[in-house]
Scaffold this motif. Structure first.
Motif, PDB file in Angstrom:
ATOM      1  N   UNK A 162      51.547  23.055 -53.338  1.00  0.00           N
ATOM      2  CA  UNK A 162      50.360  24.149 -53.245  1.00  0.00           C
ATOM      3  C   UNK A 162      49.639  24.689 -54.762  1.00  0.00           C
ATOM      4  N   UNK A 163      50.565  24.364 -55.715  1.00  0.00           N
ATOM      5  CA  UNK A 163      50.244  24.924 -56.824  1.00  0.00           C
ATOM      6  C   UNK A 163      48.830  24.461 -57.441  1.00  0.00           C
ATOM      7  N   UNK A 164      48.260  25.365 -58.219  1.00  0.00           N
ATOM      8  CA  UNK A 164      46.817  25.097 -58.744  1.00  0.00           C
ATOM      9  C   UNK A 164      47.314  24.997 -60.315  1.00  0.00           C
ATOM     10  N   UNK A 165      48.462  25.100 -61.017  1.00  0.00           N
ATOM     11  CA  UNK A 165      48.714  24.791 -62.143  1.00  0.00           C
ATOM     12  C   UNK A 165      49.260  23.387 -62.467  1.00  0.00           C
ATOM     13  N   UNK A 166      48.476  22.711 -63.252  1.00  0.00           N
ATOM     14  CA  UNK A 166      49.066  21.406 -63.624  1.00  0.00           C
ATOM     15  C   UNK A 166      50.005  21.414 -64.875  1.00  0.00           C
ATOM     16  N   UNK A 222      39.274  19.222 -54.830  1.00  0.00           N
ATOM     17  CA  UNK A 222      38.766  17.907 -55.539  1.00  0.00           C
ATOM     18  C   UNK A 222      40.000  17.265 -56.232  1.00  0.00           C
ATOM     19  N   UNK A 223      40.128  16.031 -56.370  1.00  0.00           N
ATOM     20  CA  UNK A 223      40.830  15.347 -57.122  1.00  0.00           C
ATOM     21  C   UNK A 223      40.460  15.395 -58.715  1.00  0.00           C
ATOM     22  N   UNK A 224      41.352  15.254 -59.396  1.00  0.00           N
ATOM     23  CA  UNK A 224      40.964  15.143 -60.811  1.00  0.00           C
ATOM     24  C   UNK A 224      42.063  14.438 -61.674  1.00  0.00           C
ATOM     25  N   UNK A 225      41.658  13.681 -62.736  1.00  0.00           N
ATOM     26  CA  UNK A 225      42.715  12.955 -63.412  1.00  0.00           C
ATOM     27  C   UNK A 225      42.962  13.466 -64.637  1.00  0.00           C
ATOM     28  N   UNK A 226      44.170  13.495 -64.993  1.00  0.00           N
ATOM     29  CA  UNK A 226      44.920  14.223 -66.153  1.00  0.00           C
ATOM     30  C   UNK A 226      45.839  13.232 -66.937  1.00  0.00           C
ATOM     31  N   UNK A 227      46.055  13.399 -68.272  1.00  0.00           N
ATOM     32  CA  UNK A 227      46.829  12.755 -69.109  1.00  0.00           C
ATOM     33  C   UNK A 227      47.650  13.624 -70.091  1.00  0.00           C
ATOM     34  N   UNK A 228      48.898  13.357 -70.496  1.00  0.00           N
ATOM     35  CA  UNK A 228      49.586  14.059 -71.453  1.00  0.00           C
ATOM     36  C   UNK A 228      49.442  13.467 -72.646  1.00  0.00           C
ATOM     37  N   UNK A 229      48.868  13.825 -73.698  1.00  0.00           N
ATOM     38  CA  UNK A 229      49.055  13.269 -74.942  1.00  0.00           C
ATOM     39  C   UNK A 229      49.710  14.178 -75.969  1.00  0.00           C
ATOM     40  N   UNK A 230      50.414  13.362 -76.702  1.00  0.00           N
ATOM     41  CA  UNK A 230      51.297  13.969 -77.869  1.00  0.00           C
ATOM     42  C   UNK A 230      51.090  13.257 -78.973  1.00  0.00           C
TER      43      UNK A 230
END
Length: 111
Positions: free
Chosen positions: A21-25, A81-89
């Motif tokens: 249930x977290x809102x933090x990604x 709503x669904x959202x897309x995320x990516x980690x970039x280093x």
């Protein structure tokens, strides 16, 4: 590698929530190890991005090369709503004046 047999290994972890249930990604990048004789300096940075722009950023600055983890979080306004995320280093390394840098990413995930 910066020079022959001098360098570090690294990875970007898939973004995700700590709880259902977290809102933090959260996103993390890591230097997972370095060669026995490491580079002189390393610079690790992280971006949590969606397909359009970066939503969170952190930067370790220039420091000694060793195991290290950077973590950033992004608080979503809603869970509807669904959202897309990516980690970039990005990792830059210097050894006796020779420089090398790498940009690396996780998979794009839908949350």
């Amino acid at each position: 590698m910066v020079a022959r047999d001098i360098g570090c290994t690294y990875r970007a972890n898939d973004p995700g929530h700590l709880t259902v249930g977290s809102k933090t990604v959260w996103a993390t990048v890591q230097i997972t190890g370095c060669t026995p004789k490491p580079p002189d300096k390393c610079h690790l940075a992280i971006n949590l991005a969606n397909p359009v722009y970066n939503v969170a950023h952190d930067d370790a600055g220039w420091t000694s090369c060793k195991k290290m983890t950077l973590k950033v979080g992004y608080h979503c306004a809603d869970l509807a709503s669904k959202r897309q995320f990516v980690t970039v280093g990005s990792l830059a390394m210097v050894y006796h004046g020779a420089q090398n840098s790498h940009v690396f990413s996780s998979r794009t995930v839908t949350l």
